[in-house]
Design an enzyme around this catalytic site. Structure first.
Site, PDB file in Angstrom:
ATOM      1  N   VAL A 290      -9.062  71.473-106.674  1.00 47.60           N
ATOM      2  CA  VAL A 290     -10.463  71.352-107.200  1.00 47.60           C
ATOM      3  C   VAL A 290     -11.380  71.431-105.962  1.00 47.60           C
ATOM      4  CG1 VAL A 290     -11.893  69.804-108.460  1.00 47.60           C
ATOM      5  CG2 VAL A 290      -9.409  70.012-109.193  1.00 47.60           C
ATOM      6  N   CYS A 291     -12.576  72.101-106.286  1.00 48.43           N
ATOM      7  CA  CYS A 291     -13.486  72.259-105.005  1.00 48.43           C
ATOM      8  C   CYS A 291     -14.322  70.806-105.140  1.00 48.43           C
ATOM      9  CB  CYS A 291     -14.367  73.338-105.514  1.00 48.43           C
ATOM     10  SG  CYS A 291     -15.993  73.278-104.224  1.00 48.43           S
ATOM     11  N   VAL A 292     -14.372  70.366-103.599  1.00 49.73           N
ATOM     12  CA  VAL A 292     -14.731  69.272-103.600  1.00 49.73           C
ATOM     13  C   VAL A 292     -16.271  68.922-103.778  1.00 49.73           C
ATOM     14  CG1 VAL A 292     -15.279  69.161-100.827  1.00 49.73           C
ATOM     15  CG2 VAL A 292     -15.124  67.078-102.074  1.00 49.73           C
TER      16      VAL A 292
ATOM     17  N   ALA B 261     -16.847  69.506-107.533  1.00 51.04           N
ATOM     18  CA  ALA B 261     -16.342  68.198-108.174  1.00 51.04           C
ATOM     19  C   ALA B 261     -17.387  66.915-107.988  1.00 51.04           C
ATOM     20  CB  ALA B 261     -15.068  67.913-107.683  1.00 51.04           C
TER      21      ALA B 261
END
Lengths: 130, 131
Positions: free
Chosen positions: A77-79, A82
């Site tokens: 999941v892209c930080v 996110a």
């Protein structure tokens, strides 16, 4: 062949995650490798374990977690995406002083470099979204 | 897709990366978040190009003013792309014309070309990100 998957849309609102799931499953069943599934934009919402769909509907998040466990998938999941949308793991919770985390089993939060790296290292990057 | 694999001085793979921008800068977050991908991606020293097509041409229109919609005007970032060695910016001639725009309306130096040429360039890529 070595595949990487990018998912740009959230669950239920959009079919992208469903299509990506069936594609990933089919690719694995054919004996290919999926080196990473990267969740970007609203796609990060596929990684919250708090999702509670009606009982007669598919559970998109659990489905990813289960496929991930079966095939040892790297579900990323892209930080940055996110953080905007409130998808939090324990590390992010502590770093940003939040009172809870919600990342689903088998998912991890990491940077966009993981997407670029997937583009470089895979033979096909397949993008699901609008 | 190019068949021959190119490598850099340290033997790392260099691929042709194309970022296709199809959406207006505001209204959805796609344009902003795709620009973030381009900026992070620049650190990987790949052979990068960006395409602006459909409403994506509005992303690089001059004179964006977001004061009344409460969003950050991120258009100045496109001007910084040059510093990241992202210099191949291609714009669809048809998309500009359909929107009553010309190259003079854009805030960065670009190469305007017909969609058919953009299609040829897409054929040459190893990786295409569409946003």
């Amino acid at each position: 062949m070595k595949f990487a998957i990018q998912i740009n849309e959230g669950p239920y609102q959009h079919q992208a995650s469903d299509s990506a799931y069936y594609f990933t499953k089919a690719v694995l069943e054919k004996g290919h490798e999926v080196m990473r599934v990267f969740f970007y934009h609203d796609g990060v919402n596929n990684g919250t374990r708090l999702t509670t769909p009606p009982q007669d509907d598919r559970n998109i998040v659990n489905r990813w977690s289960e496929l991930g466990e079966q095939h040892n998938l790297d579900l990323v999941v892209c930080v940055a995406a996110a953080q905007r949308r409130g998808i939090v793991d324990e590390g992010e919770m502590q770093r940003n002083g939040k009172d809870a985390h919600n990342i689903a089993p088998g998912f991890r939060i990491s940077g966009l470099g993981q997407l670029i790296e997937a583009g470089i290292q895979s033979e096909r990057l397949v993008v699901f979204g609008d | 897709m190019s068949e021959e694999e190119r490598t850099d001085d340290e033997g790392g793979v260099i691929k042709k990366f194309m970022y296709v921008n199809r959406r207006a800068p505001y209204g959805t977050v796609y344009a902003l978040e795709s620009l973030e991908v381009v900026l992070i991606g620049a650190a990987f020293d790949q052979d990068v190009s960006m395409v602006f097509i459909d409403d994506g041409v509005f992303e690089i229109k001059k004179g964006q003013d977001t004061a009344e919609i409460g969003m950050k005007n991120f258009s100045p970032t496109y001007r910084a792309l040059e510093m990241y060695d992202v210099e191949k910016l291609y714009v669809s001639q048809e998309s500009l014309a359909e929107r009553g725009l010309t190259e003079d309306d854009l805030l960065v130096d670009v190469e305007v070309m017909p969609d058919s040429r953009i299609a040829d360039l897409m054929d040459e890529q190893d990786v295409i990100f569409t946003f």
